[in-house]
Design a protein around this motif. Structure first.
Motif, PDB file in Angstrom:
ATOM      1  N   ALA A   1      64.277  27.314  20.796  1.00  0.00           N
ATOM      2  CA  ALA A   1      63.066  27.467  20.988  1.00  0.00           C
ATOM      3  C   ALA A   1      62.802  26.111  22.296  1.00  0.00           C
ATOM      4  O   ALA A   1      61.589  26.110  22.968  1.00  0.00           O
ATOM      5  CB  ALA A   1      62.420  26.662  20.431  1.00  0.00           C
TER       6      ALA A   1
ATOM      7  N   GLU B   1      60.494  26.068  26.168  1.00  0.00           N
ATOM      8  CA  GLU B   1      59.296  24.649  26.105  1.00  0.00           C
ATOM      9  C   GLU B   1      60.136  24.022  27.922  1.00  0.00           C
ATOM     10  O   GLU B   1      58.641  24.407  28.198  1.00  0.00           O
ATOM     11  CB  GLU B   1      59.272  24.429  24.460  1.00  0.00           C
TER      12      GLU B   1
ATOM     13  N   GLU C   1      65.542  33.252  18.133  1.00  0.00           N
ATOM     14  CA  GLU C   1      63.792  32.024  17.919  1.00  0.00           C
ATOM     15  C   GLU C   1      64.395  31.796  19.703  1.00  0.00           C
ATOM     16  O   GLU C   1      62.899  31.497  19.568  1.00  0.00           O
ATOM     17  CB  GLU C   1      65.497  30.412  17.851  1.00  0.00           C
TER      18      GLU C   1
ATOM     19  N   ALA D   1      59.507  32.267  20.565  1.00  0.00           N
ATOM     20  CA  ALA D   1      59.871  31.078  21.374  1.00  0.00           C
ATOM     21  C   ALA D   1      58.286  31.213  22.648  1.00  0.00           C
ATOM     22  O   ALA D   1      56.979  30.626  22.997  1.00  0.00           O
ATOM     23  CB  ALA D   1      60.319  29.308  22.023  1.00  0.00           C
TER      24      ALA D   1
END
Length: 201
Positions: free
Chosen positions: A19, A23, A46, A50
């Motif tokens: 994640a 980001e 995951e 995200a």
């Protein structure tokens, strides 16, 4: 559109959780990435979750450890079915080979005067795909070397005194497994790791 189709998370030898990696991709202005951890899809859910939150398209993939003409060749697999039985079974075999050589490499390092424990290595590995980078990080943590580059240059590279070989899937077999699982196979870093022979040079 800005894309990066070869990324690694802490599930293999990257430094960020899936994640967090996504980001950071968003912060860097990327529109799409592929998560291609070594020999595992475990970080993909995951990462895709995200991606949905931060507006980055995440293509599921992995980097397959293969062998061609006695050379290590890494194969990027984009979009295969992660639950394909044949592909899953082969990835398990590859990871077992990866994990199985760690004690032997620890023993070699001890003989060279650089003792480590399996706990030292495990503390550096946050996913299912344990490899030489985690041994390198353990050496850094013990103060034996400055960084991963020095660990590889002095000890862990293919010609290094602590190197131990492991199982890797024959390249053409790996390509077939990826294709039968509905994915696309692409040779990674094609000008290195023995891949020149695959490309006819």
């Amino acid at each position: 559109m800005r894309i990066d189709l070869h990324t690694h998370s802490a599930v293999s030898d990257g430094t960020d959780a899936p994640a967090v990696l996504v980001e950071h991709a968003a912060e860097a202005g990327l529109d799409a990435i592929a998560l291609t951890d070594h020999d595992t899809f475990d970080g993909v859910p995951e990462a895709q979750g995200a991606g949905a939150r931060v507006g980055v398209v995440v293509l599921g993939g992995m980097e397959f450890s293969t062998r061609w003409d006695n050379h290590s060749v890494h194969l990027l697999a984009y979009g295969p079915r992660v639950d394909d039985p044949a592909l899953s079974a082969e990835l398990t075999r590859v990871r077992e080979g990866r994990d199985g050589r760690v004690p032997a490499m620890i023993a070699k390092l001890a003989d060279l005067g650089y003792p480590l424990t399996s706990d030292d290595v495990s503390a550096q590995a946050h996913g299912v795909s344990v490899g030489r980078p985690h041994l390198a990080d353990a050496m850094v943590a013990r103060g034996y070397v400055r960084d991963r580059d020095e660990a590889f240059a002095r000890f862990l590279d293919d010609a290094g005194p602590a190197f131990v070989d492991r199982y890797a899937t024959p390249l053409l077999e790996a390509v077939g497994l990826v294709k039968r699982a509905g994915g696309v196979a692409v040779v990674a870093h094609p000008w290195g790791r023995g891949a020149r022979g695959v490309l006819g040079e």
